[in-house]
Design an enzyme around this catalytic site. Structure first.
Site, PDB file in Angstrom:
ATOM      1  N   LEU A 137       0.867  -1.181   0.000  1.00 41.59           N
ATOM      2  CA  LEU A 137       0.000   0.000   0.000  1.00 41.59           C
ATOM      3  C   LEU A 137       0.900   1.225   0.000  1.00 41.59           C
ATOM      4  O   LEU A 137       1.943   1.238   0.658  1.00 41.59           O
ATOM      5  CB  LEU A 137      -0.908   0.020   1.239  1.00 41.59           C
ATOM      6  N   ASP A 138       0.508   2.254  -0.736  1.00 33.76           N
ATOM      7  CA  ASP A 138       1.261   3.502  -0.722  1.00 33.76           C
ATOM      8  C   ASP A 138       1.393   4.020   0.710  1.00 33.76           C
ATOM      9  O   ASP A 138       0.553   3.735   1.569  1.00 33.76           O
ATOM     10  CB  ASP A 138       0.552   4.567  -1.557  1.00 33.76           C
ATOM     11  N   GLN A 139       2.433   4.811   0.935  1.00 32.31           N
ATOM     12  CA  GLN A 139       2.679   5.344   2.274  1.00 32.31           C
ATOM     13  C   GLN A 139       1.443   6.035   2.846  1.00 32.31           C
ATOM     14  O   GLN A 139       1.100   5.858   4.009  1.00 32.31           O
ATOM     15  CB  GLN A 139       3.851   6.324   2.241  1.00 32.31           C
ATOM     16  N   GLU A 140       0.749   6.828   2.029  1.00 31.56           N
ATOM     17  CA  GLU A 140      -0.379   7.607   2.524  1.00 31.56           C
ATOM     18  C   GLU A 140      -1.725   6.885   2.403  1.00 31.56           C
ATOM     19  O   GLU A 140      -2.763   7.472   2.694  1.00 31.56           O
ATOM     20  CB  GLU A 140      -0.447   8.950   1.793  1.00 31.56           C
ATOM     21  N   THR A 141      -1.707   5.635   1.964  1.00 27.33           N
ATOM     22  CA  THR A 141      -2.934   4.848   1.891  1.00 27.33           C
ATOM     23  C   THR A 141      -3.054   3.981   3.138  1.00 27.33           C
ATOM     24  O   THR A 141      -2.094   3.333   3.544  1.00 27.33           O
ATOM     25  CB  THR A 141      -2.936   3.946   0.638  1.00 27.33           C
TER      26      THR A 141
END
Length: 319
Positions: A137-141
């Site tokens: 998952l992306d860092q901000e997700t």
């Protein structure tokens, strides 16, 4: 040498005379790469408790077992960090990843990751496992993240993902009102040649398919549920921008709708994207499992604000 609990298979009558290799690859679904690793370990492959070569034939009732050596991530520093565990057994660890946290250590980010927290958790529980995230998952997700505890489980669920047999659903808050109740974005994605860290829709890109459905409409925004057929980098963010509905708070993939929404006070510190649900066949239990995570606080606060604005709007319209 220490091993994980063995994976077992009892040969049925109709498979008497099969070559052991066939049982391992066709019934236990062990990949060639993993099979090569297991063959090198003592007691890695046994029939009725006796180590065997994989070219022998088996008999009905034989107990075939494979054993994998226990491992641990010695290169990841354990850290006592908050870890929201959704589910854990001998095969899998499912966590609810917070926004802002990287999954795996990278150059310049050696600590403060999900991996650091998981390794600490396993050491505290006296478990020997190597950190193997099945997906990223992306860092901000935020949201549901699956981690395998041995190479067999990692291989099995990864293959389900490649075959499209894993059901992943995301929740996203986007700018603008999506008029269709449901739809599909089927547009290829690739790197922007001028900005390689950014992805764009381009005819020469890789096939990318995103399905969306409206969960709730607000004045100026929509809460959408999204399912992926493919797993391109930033796929949801790129496809929703292409659709004219970029994610709230997404600083990389914006547009006129985002600018209008920000002027109206609708914003977040990160993109409003949450991995809400993950469903697949559990390799150890051989049955379907489903894991969910509710919306995080920052997205819920944004929804609360939209609900307030909706009430004010409706009151002003005399509804």
């Amino acid at each position: 040498m220490n091993y994980y609990e063995p994976l077992a298979y009892v040969v049925p009558q109709e498979e008497e005379g099969f070559v052991l290799r066939t049982i391992l690859q066709k019934r236990l679904h062990v990949s060639r790469k993993l099979l090569s690793r297991i063959k090198l370990t003592e007691q890695g492959i046994t029939v009725n408790g006796v180590r065997k070569y994989i070219d022998v034939k088996v008999m009905a009732g034989d107990l075939v077992e494979i054993r994998m050596e226990q491992e641990q991530s010695d290169d990841i520093m354990p850290q006592d960090l908050p870890l929201d565990i959704i589910f854990e057994d001998d095969h899998l660890l499912i966590v609810n990843k917070p926004a802002g946290m990287i999954v795996h250590p990278t150059h310049g980010h050696y600590v403060g990751t999900i991996a650091n927290a998981v390794v600490f958790h396993w050491q505290r529980m006296e478990g020997r496992f190597r950190f193997r995230p099945i997906h990223r998952l992306d860092q901000e997700t935020s949201g549901v993240l699956a981690i395998a505890k041995n190479p067999y489980v990692h291989q099995q669920v990864s293959e389900q993902m490649q075959a499209g047999a894993v059901d992943k659903e995301y929740a996203a808050l986007v700018y603008g009102v999506i008029e269709q109740d449901a739809g599909t974005v089927n547009e290829p994605i690739d790197r922007d040649p001028l900005q390689p860290h950014i992805r764009i829709v381009t005819p020469d890109g890789y096939p990318s398919v995103t399905h969306y459905r409206v969960l709730r409409r607000f004045p100026g925004a929509t809460l959408a549920g999204l399912r992926l057929e493919t797993g391109r980098t930033h796929q949801i963010r790129v496809h929703m921008q292409h659709l004219g509905h970029p994610l709230v708070g997404d600083k990389m993939y914006k547009g006129e709708a985002a600018e209008a929404g920000e002027l109206a006070g609708l914003t977040m510190e990160r993109q409003a994207l949450h991995a809400a649900r993950l469903a697949f066949t559990h390799p150890g239990l051989n049955r379907a499992v489903e894991f969910t995570a509710g919306l995080p606080e920052d997205m819920q606060q944004c929804l609360n604000l939209l609900e307030q604005k909706e009430r004010i709007y409706n009151d002003g319209q005399g509804v």
